[in-house]
Design a protein around this motif. Structure first.
Motif, PDB file in Angstrom:
ATOM      1  N   TYR A  14       7.868 -60.252  26.061  1.00 18.71           N
ATOM      2  CA  TYR A  14       7.371 -59.858  27.376  1.00 18.71           C
ATOM      3  C   TYR A  14       6.315 -60.836  27.903  1.00 18.71           C
ATOM      4  CZ  TYR A  14       9.894 -55.617  26.311  1.00 18.71           C
ATOM      5  OH  TYR A  14      10.888 -54.727  25.977  1.00 18.71           O
ATOM      6  N   GLU A  15       5.542 -61.414  26.997  1.00 18.31           N
ATOM      7  CA  GLU A  15       4.616 -62.455  27.420  1.00 18.31           C
ATOM      8  C   GLU A  15       5.373 -63.661  27.959  1.00 18.31           C
ATOM      9  OE1 GLU A  15       4.513 -60.683  24.683  1.00 18.31           O
ATOM     10  OE2 GLU A  15       2.531 -60.618  23.747  1.00 18.31           O
ATOM     11  N   PHE A 113      11.924 -49.600  27.449  1.00 18.59           N
ATOM     12  CA  PHE A 113      10.831 -49.911  26.526  1.00 18.59           C
ATOM     13  C   PHE A 113       9.556 -49.167  26.922  1.00 18.59           C
ATOM     14  CE2 PHE A 113       7.043 -52.478  25.623  1.00 18.59           C
ATOM     15  CZ  PHE A 113       7.104 -52.534  24.237  1.00 18.59           C
ATOM     16  N   LEU A 114       9.273 -49.104  28.217  1.00 22.83           N
ATOM     17  CA  LEU A 114       8.040 -48.472  28.681  1.00 22.83           C
ATOM     18  C   LEU A 114       8.011 -46.973  28.387  1.00 22.83           C
ATOM     19  CD1 LEU A 114       7.513 -50.257  32.132  1.00 22.83           C
ATOM     20  CD2 LEU A 114       6.218 -50.612  30.020  1.00 22.83           C
ATOM     21  N   ILE A 115       9.162 -46.319  28.511  1.00 19.52           N
ATOM     22  CA  ILE A 115       9.187 -44.864  28.302  1.00 19.52           C
ATOM     23  C   ILE A 115       9.469 -44.492  26.850  1.00 19.52           C
ATOM     24  CG2 ILE A 115       9.902 -44.433  30.679  1.00 19.52           C
ATOM     25  CD1 ILE A 115      12.727 -43.958  29.702  1.00 19.52           C
ATOM     26  N   SER A 116       9.768 -45.460  26.011  1.00 25.39           N
ATOM     27  CA  SER A 116      10.046 -45.180  24.598  1.00 25.39           C
ATOM     28  C   SER A 116       8.744 -44.877  23.866  1.00 25.39           C
ATOM     29  CB  SER A 116      10.737 -46.375  23.943  1.00 25.39           C
ATOM     30  OG  SER A 116       9.882 -47.501  23.928  1.00 25.39           O
ATOM     31  N   LYS A 122      -0.640 -54.922  23.633  1.00 24.56           N
ATOM     32  CA  LYS A 122      -0.431 -55.965  24.641  1.00 24.56           C
ATOM     33  C   LYS A 122       1.018 -56.031  25.110  1.00 24.56           C
ATOM     34  CE  LYS A 122       0.166 -59.859  21.389  1.00 24.56           C
ATOM     35  NZ  LYS A 122       1.454 -60.348  21.817  1.00 24.56           N
ATOM     36  N   ALA A 123       1.964 -55.649  24.246  1.00 26.66           N
ATOM     37  CA  ALA A 123       3.370 -55.659  24.645  1.00 26.66           C
ATOM     38  C   ALA A 123       3.602 -54.700  25.804  1.00 26.66           C
ATOM     39  CB  ALA A 123       4.264 -55.288  23.461  1.00 26.66           C
ATOM     40  N   LEU A 124       2.938 -53.549  25.771  1.00 28.26           N
ATOM     41  CA  LEU A 124       3.061 -52.564  26.848  1.00 28.26           C
ATOM     42  C   LEU A 124       2.512 -53.119  28.161  1.00 28.26           C
ATOM     43  CD1 LEU A 124       3.789 -49.567  27.550  1.00 28.26           C
ATOM     44  CD2 LEU A 124       1.391 -49.044  27.103  1.00 28.26           C
ATOM     45  N   ILE A 125       1.370 -53.803  28.088  1.00 34.03           N
ATOM     46  CA  ILE A 125       0.757 -54.373  29.292  1.00 34.03           C
ATOM     47  C   ILE A 125       1.647 -55.455  29.890  1.00 34.03           C
ATOM     48  CG2 ILE A 125      -1.257 -55.594  30.198  1.00 34.03           C
ATOM     49  CD1 ILE A 125      -1.802 -52.718  29.325  1.00 34.03           C
ATOM     50  N   LEU A 129       3.706 -55.582  33.526  1.00 36.01           N
ATOM     51  CA  LEU A 129       3.538 -56.662  34.492  1.00 36.01           C
ATOM     52  C   LEU A 129       4.869 -57.361  34.778  1.00 36.01           C
ATOM     53  CD1 LEU A 129       1.803 -58.470  36.257  1.00 36.01           C
ATOM     54  CD2 LEU A 129       1.192 -59.798  34.223  1.00 36.01           C
ATOM     55  N   SER A 130       5.663 -57.590  33.739  1.00 40.01           N
ATOM     56  CA  SER A 130       6.952 -58.256  33.942  1.00 40.01           C
ATOM     57  C   SER A 130       7.887 -57.396  34.785  1.00 40.01           C
ATOM     58  CB  SER A 130       7.606 -58.578  32.592  1.00 40.01           C
ATOM     59  OG  SER A 130       7.865 -57.413  31.842  1.00 40.01           O
TER      60      SER A 130
END
Length: 226
Positions: A14-15, A113-116, A122-125, A129-130
């Motif tokens: 995601y970064e 991924f966000l709702i899992s 940092k992966a969530l952030i 953003l992505s």
């Protein structure tokens, strides 16, 4: 070595996607010669974006996503191959359709991924953003497709003298729309452009509300477990 590289990509996917999206949407900031940028750098940025979008599927598991990876792989190859095919209306139209499908599937992957069940990190952030940048990217590409079918009378005050200038103006318009800044220097003309603008504004606000709720919920849950 290959496993370590794959693990690195999976861990930082995601970064990497955020960086590739920023370069693709706003990379012209670093170039004064837009013709050089449009001829060479934009193509490289597009290839990087395909790569950044594809690796977000490396860390997904399950039978359904194995099938999804095959679809993503085919879309990647089709998109990448069409970059080097003649710019006829047929190939250009196919490329636009495949590109939008590719981006939509990437956004769907990020939403899953966000709702899992996942801790606050940092992966969530970066995933949040992505996703926001992907909505802008999809909106920009949708307007670029609309230009081909409806002509240049979609948005006023957009420079149509060169495709990269058109892209930059459209990125600017979509960014100020989704962020609710709305300077008003570029306005939609015709019902299709107005509807697309309305959808962009609604999607952006809905996304921010949902994502902020997810982040706050997982932040509180993470602190309670400590």
């Amino acid at each position: 070595m290959l496993k370590k590289f794959k693990y690195f990509l999976s861990k930082n996917c995601y970064e990497i996607l955020v960086i590739t999206l920023l370069l693709h949407l706003y990379g012209s900031l670093f170039f004064s010669d837009l013709y050089f940028y449009g001829t060479y750098i934009r193509i490289l940025n597009t290839v990087f974006l395909y790569f950044g979008s594809t690796i977000t599927f490396l860390n997904r598991k399950g039978e359904n996503f194995k099938k999804g990876k095959i679809i993503i792989g085919l879309l990647f190859l089709l998109n990448f191959g069409l970059l080097f095919v003649g710019k006829t209306s047929i190939f250009s139209g196919l490329r636009d359709v495949f590109y939008l499908v590719f981006l939509a599937l990437t956004l769907y992957n990020i939403a899953k991924f966000l709702i899992s069940p996942h801790r606050f990190d940092k992966a969530l952030i970066f995933a949040s953003l992505s996703g926001y940048l992907l909505i802008i990217e999809i909106a920009v590409r949708s307007f670029m497709v609309l230009y081909k079918f409806e002509g240049n009378h979609i948005l006023n005050n957009v420079d149509f003298s060169y495709h990269t200038k058109t892209f930059i103006d459209t990125v600017y318009y979509c960014t100020v729309t989704i962020t609710s800044i709305g300077f008003g220097d570029i306005l939609p003309i015709g019902h299709k452009a107005k509807i697309l603008t309305s959808i962009l504004g609604l999607t952006g606000q809905f996304y921010l509300v949902i994502v902020m709720g997810i982040i706050v919920s997982k932040f509180i849950s993470s602190n309670q477990k400590k």
